[in-house]
Design a protein around this motif. Structure first.
Motif, PDB file in Angstrom:
ATOM      1  N   HIS A  71      18.928  29.197 -15.323  1.00  0.00           N
ATOM      2  CA  HIS A  71      19.218  30.352 -14.593  1.00  0.00           C
ATOM      3  C   HIS A  71      18.196  30.455 -13.651  1.00  0.00           C
ATOM      4  CE1 HIS A  71      16.369  31.805 -17.749  1.00  0.00           C
ATOM      5  NE2 HIS A  71      16.285  32.796 -16.775  1.00  0.00           N
ATOM      6  N   GLN A  72      17.095  29.929 -13.479  1.00  0.00           N
ATOM      7  CA  GLN A  72      16.112  30.154 -12.406  1.00  0.00           C
ATOM      8  C   GLN A  72      16.245  29.122 -11.381  1.00  0.00           C
ATOM      9  OE1 GLN A  72      12.070  30.306 -14.410  1.00  0.00           O
ATOM     10  NE2 GLN A  72      12.794  32.009 -15.800  1.00  0.00           N
ATOM     11  N   ILE A  73      16.918  28.212 -11.589  1.00  0.00           N
ATOM     12  CA  ILE A  73      16.912  26.934 -10.357  1.00  0.00           C
ATOM     13  C   ILE A  73      17.426  27.556  -9.022  1.00  0.00           C
ATOM     14  CG2 ILE A  73      18.285  25.113  -9.730  1.00  0.00           C
ATOM     15  CD1 ILE A  73      17.699  23.914 -12.615  1.00  0.00           C
ATOM     16  N   PRO A  74      18.373  28.432  -8.995  1.00  0.00           N
ATOM     17  CA  PRO A  74      18.932  29.189  -7.800  1.00  0.00           C
ATOM     18  C   PRO A  74      17.634  29.932  -6.899  1.00  0.00           C
ATOM     19  CG  PRO A  74      20.600  29.373  -9.249  1.00  0.00           C
ATOM     20  CD  PRO A  74      19.404  29.053 -10.101  1.00  0.00           C
ATOM     21  N   ALA A  75      16.866  30.589  -7.715  1.00  0.00           N
ATOM     22  CA  ALA A  75      16.025  31.194  -7.319  1.00  0.00           C
ATOM     23  C   ALA A  75      14.597  30.286  -6.529  1.00  0.00           C
ATOM     24  CB  ALA A  75      15.236  32.183  -8.225  1.00  0.00           C
TER      25      ALA A  75
END
Length: 203
Positions: free
Chosen positions: A88-92
């Motif tokens: 869930h943090q990869i896009p950021a």
């Protein structure tokens, strides 16, 4: 492994980067990113890898270890990868890398994707973290280069004149950039990336 500067910002660019960081910083307060030190440090390391700030890499490696990141994940992030990063943090992380790679002018699709994935509040906190680290890198790179020069290992992409002028110049322009940022906040000016067509209004 020694980190080599990949970008060298002008005083004019440092002024803009300082202004953007100062007027966006407040959006980290009270968000998931603002409370999650590991998430914050992942963004900081990702931006630092793109810019190549040696001093920042040292500092944020320590901060990341204190926050609980593993040596392997830190090495991955400083290598431009995202191994070990929660899904869930990869896009950021990807946005932060893109933001740094474009010198703070990401394309509108990249910004819109962050808005779609995280919602406005969290998207602004991601933007704030990226901008804060951009500021650290922009002022840290000439310091890193000068430090290396004094140790007899000059940065091949830098020069003594640039290093001294940028260090002194950034010290002079920073108060003016901070003042402009304060006025911008008071006037509720837009804070979204300049390249974006869908501008989020300041609050």
């Amino acid at each position: 492994m020694k980190m080599v500067a990949k970008k060298h910002y002008s005083i004019r660019e440092i002024y803009r980067i300082t202004y953007d960081a100062a007027r966006t910083r407040r959006f980290m307060a009270g968000t998931n990113l603002g409370r999650d030190k590991q998430f914050t440090e992942r963004i900081m390391l990702a931006v630092t890898e793109v810019n190549g700030c040696e001093l920042c890499s040292y500092a944020h490696t320590r901060f990341a270890l204190e926050a609980g990141l593993s040596d392997a994940e830190i090495r991955s992030l400083l290598g431009g990868l995202s191994e070990g990063v929660p899904d869930h943090q990869i896009p950021a992380i990807a946005f932060a890398q893109h933001y740094a790679d474009t010198g703070g002018h990401p394309d509108s699709a990249a910004w819109q994707n962050i808005l779609d994935v995280y919602g406005e509040d969290e998207a602004l906190s991601v933007l704030a973290a990226a901008r804060i680290m951009m500021w650290g890198n922009a002022v840290g790179i000439p310091l890193s280069s000068l430090r290396s020069r004094l140790k007899g290992a000059a940065d091949p992409g830098s020069g003594l004149g640039y290093e001294v002028a940028t260090i002194l110049g950034s010290t002079v322009v920073t108060p003016f950039a901070l003042l402009q940022a304060l006025v911008s906040v008071k006037r509720r000016a837009a804070v979204a990336p300049a390249a974006s067509k869908d501008v989020v209004a300041g609050r």
